[in-house]
Design an enzyme around this catalytic site. Structure first.
Site, PDB file in Angstrom:
ATOM      1  N   GLU A 113       0.841  -1.191   0.000  1.00  0.00           N
ATOM      2  CA  GLU A 113       0.000   0.000   0.000  1.00  0.00           C
ATOM      3  C   GLU A 113       0.879   1.245   0.000  1.00  0.00           C
ATOM      4  O   GLU A 113       1.951   1.271   0.618  1.00  0.00           O
ATOM      5  CB  GLU A 113      -0.908  -0.016   1.235  1.00  0.00           C
ATOM      6  CG  GLU A 113      -2.020   1.010   1.226  1.00  0.00           C
ATOM      7  CD  GLU A 113      -3.062   0.702   2.309  1.00  0.00           C
ATOM      8  OE1 GLU A 113      -3.532  -0.458   2.376  1.00  0.00           O
ATOM      9  OE2 GLU A 113      -3.380   1.609   3.082  1.00  0.00           O
ATOM     10  N   ASP A 115       0.066   5.373   0.633  1.00  0.00           N
ATOM     11  CA  ASP A 115      -1.059   6.160   1.125  1.00  0.00           C
ATOM     12  C   ASP A 115      -0.825   7.655   1.160  1.00  0.00           C
ATOM     13  O   ASP A 115       0.261   8.119   1.534  1.00  0.00           O
ATOM     14  CB  ASP A 115      -1.377   5.785   2.587  1.00  0.00           C
ATOM     15  CG  ASP A 115      -1.851   4.365   2.759  1.00  0.00           C
ATOM     16  OD1 ASP A 115      -2.441   3.823   1.826  1.00  0.00           O
ATOM     17  OD2 ASP A 115      -1.632   3.816   3.854  1.00  0.00           O
ATOM     18  N   GLU A 117      -3.225   9.971   3.541  1.00  0.00           N
ATOM     19  CA  GLU A 117      -4.329   9.919   4.491  1.00  0.00           C
ATOM     20  C   GLU A 117      -4.402  11.250   5.234  1.00  0.00           C
ATOM     21  O   GLU A 117      -3.441  11.646   5.903  1.00  0.00           O
ATOM     22  CB  GLU A 117      -4.146   8.776   5.497  1.00  0.00           C
ATOM     23  CG  GLU A 117      -4.213   7.392   4.862  1.00  0.00           C
ATOM     24  CD  GLU A 117      -3.910   6.287   5.851  1.00  0.00           C
ATOM     25  OE1 GLU A 117      -4.663   5.300   5.880  1.00  0.00           O
ATOM     26  OE2 GLU A 117      -2.902   6.406   6.594  1.00  0.00           O
ATOM     27  N   GLN A 130      -0.835  12.318   6.446  1.00  0.00           N
ATOM     28  CA  GLN A 130       0.028  11.163   6.692  1.00  0.00           C
ATOM     29  C   GLN A 130       0.322  10.462   5.376  1.00  0.00           C
ATOM     30  O   GLN A 130      -0.586  10.128   4.616  1.00  0.00           O
ATOM     31  CB  GLN A 130      -0.644  10.184   7.659  1.00  0.00           C
ATOM     32  CG  GLN A 130       0.153   8.889   7.862  1.00  0.00           C
ATOM     33  CD  GLN A 130      -0.369   8.070   9.009  1.00  0.00           C
ATOM     34  OE1 GLN A 130      -0.082   8.368  10.163  1.00  0.00           O
ATOM     35  NE2 GLN A 130      -1.135   7.021   8.712  1.00  0.00           N
ATOM     36  N   ILE A 143       2.017  -5.543  11.454  1.00  0.00           N
ATOM     37  CA  ILE A 143       1.904  -4.314  10.677  1.00  0.00           C
ATOM     38  C   ILE A 143       3.179  -3.490  10.831  1.00  0.00           C
ATOM     39  O   ILE A 143       3.592  -3.165  11.941  1.00  0.00           O
ATOM     40  CB  ILE A 143       0.699  -3.494  11.127  1.00  0.00           C
ATOM     41  CG1 ILE A 143      -0.598  -4.286  10.863  1.00  0.00           C
ATOM     42  CG2 ILE A 143       0.656  -2.152  10.406  1.00  0.00           C
ATOM     43  CD1 ILE A 143      -1.832  -3.612  11.395  1.00  0.00           C
TER      44      ILE A 143
END
Length: 292
Positions: A113, A115, A117, A130, A143
């Site tokens: 991924e 991102d 955000e 973010q 994670i």
């Protein structure tokens, strides 16, 4: 007296620079990429009753019943992926408005991924943007985020601004209004996403972590929470193109890395507006992030 005058001159110089924003990057990749309509490149993924298209702008909203998201029609193995986004003012704590690449549907629990955000906020504080990269390690209990967070040098609720991810086999570059704010180079195959990804946008409730690590939650007395998107730009290599497709470059030289002027703009942003860097977080176990 001389010292006071010198300090005053420095203060005025810095204040003027802050007001003007970052120095010009000298290269504007978005200017060479045509815009597409939403239906040319995307489709609704979830929450269709919370998604509306009007004169080229896609509006997503979150209320206590649902949020909404969209997905590109095709997966990509590299490319430039951008959209202009306008955020909601006021109390938006706990709410995430996002634009990102992912292959979670193809590799659940083991996905990649990239991102953007926007972390919702309280009425007296600015949004935090973010940026994050996952490599085969999200959703499986291990994670490993690679977060870098920024304040912005403008109010993202007053107008649309362009946010773009450039991803090619050698690097990931995040752009805000064509200014590079972060570059994530490929230092090894183990620390870089290489599998095809789709392009997504969404608005959703992330009260458990989004605002000051979950201190402030989504408050539905302020619903609906709204995110608006337009000026979609995608160019690059679809997963079906194979190895013959030429990846998009992020600099005027057509190779990996940025120009000197682009680096100067990026360092200005990071020096003045970066508020978190996972590589500089002493609480993190950096054996898990060897690229640091």
């Amino acid at each position: 007296m001389a010292l006071f005058v010198s300090l005053l001159v420095i203060f005025l110089f810095l204040s003027r620079n802050y007001a003007q924003g970052p120095p010009s990057p000298g290269y504007f990749p978005s200017s060479s990429i045509g815009s597409m309509g939403f239906n040319q490149g995307f489709k609704n993924l979830w929450g269709p009753q919370h998604q509306r298209i009007d004169q080229g702008t896609v509006t997503l909203w979150l209320d206590r019943n649902s949020g909404s998201g969209y997905k590109s029609l095709s997966p990509y193995s590299s490319g430039y992926f951008g959209a202009a986004i306008k955020l909601q003012p006021g109390y938006t704590a706990g709410v995430i408005t996002s634009f990102y690449l992912s292959n979670n549907e193809d590799h659940p629990g083991n996905h990649d991924e990239i991102d953007f955000e926007f972390l919702g906020t309280t009425q007296d504080k600015p949004y935090i943007l973010q940026t994050n990269v996952y490599i085969r390690g999200s959703g499986d209990g291990n994670i490993i985020g690679r977060e870098m967070k920024f304040r912005l040098w403008f109010d993202p609720t007053r107008d649309f601004h362009n946010y773009a991810i450039l991803w090619n086999p050698s690097e990931i570059i995040y752009f805000v209004d064509d200014v590079p704010i972060r570059r994530y180079p490929r230092k090894s195959d183990a620390t870089f996403p290489l599998r095809p990804m789709w392009v997504y946008g969404s608005i959703w409730d992330a009260s458990s972590w989004a605002t000051e690590n979950g201190k402030y939650k989504a408050d539905y007395q302020y619903q609906p929470f709204v995110g608006r998107y337009n000026n979609f730009k995608i160019t690059g290599c679809k997963a079906s193109n194979g190895a013959s497709c030429r990846p998009v470059a992020g600099s005027p030289y057509g190779s990996s890395g940025l120009s000197r002027q682009q680096y100067a703009a990026m360092w200005w942003v990071q020096g003045n507006y970066k508020v978190y860097d996972y590589c500089q977080d002493s609480r993190r176990d950096h054996r898990l992030t060897p690229e640091c």
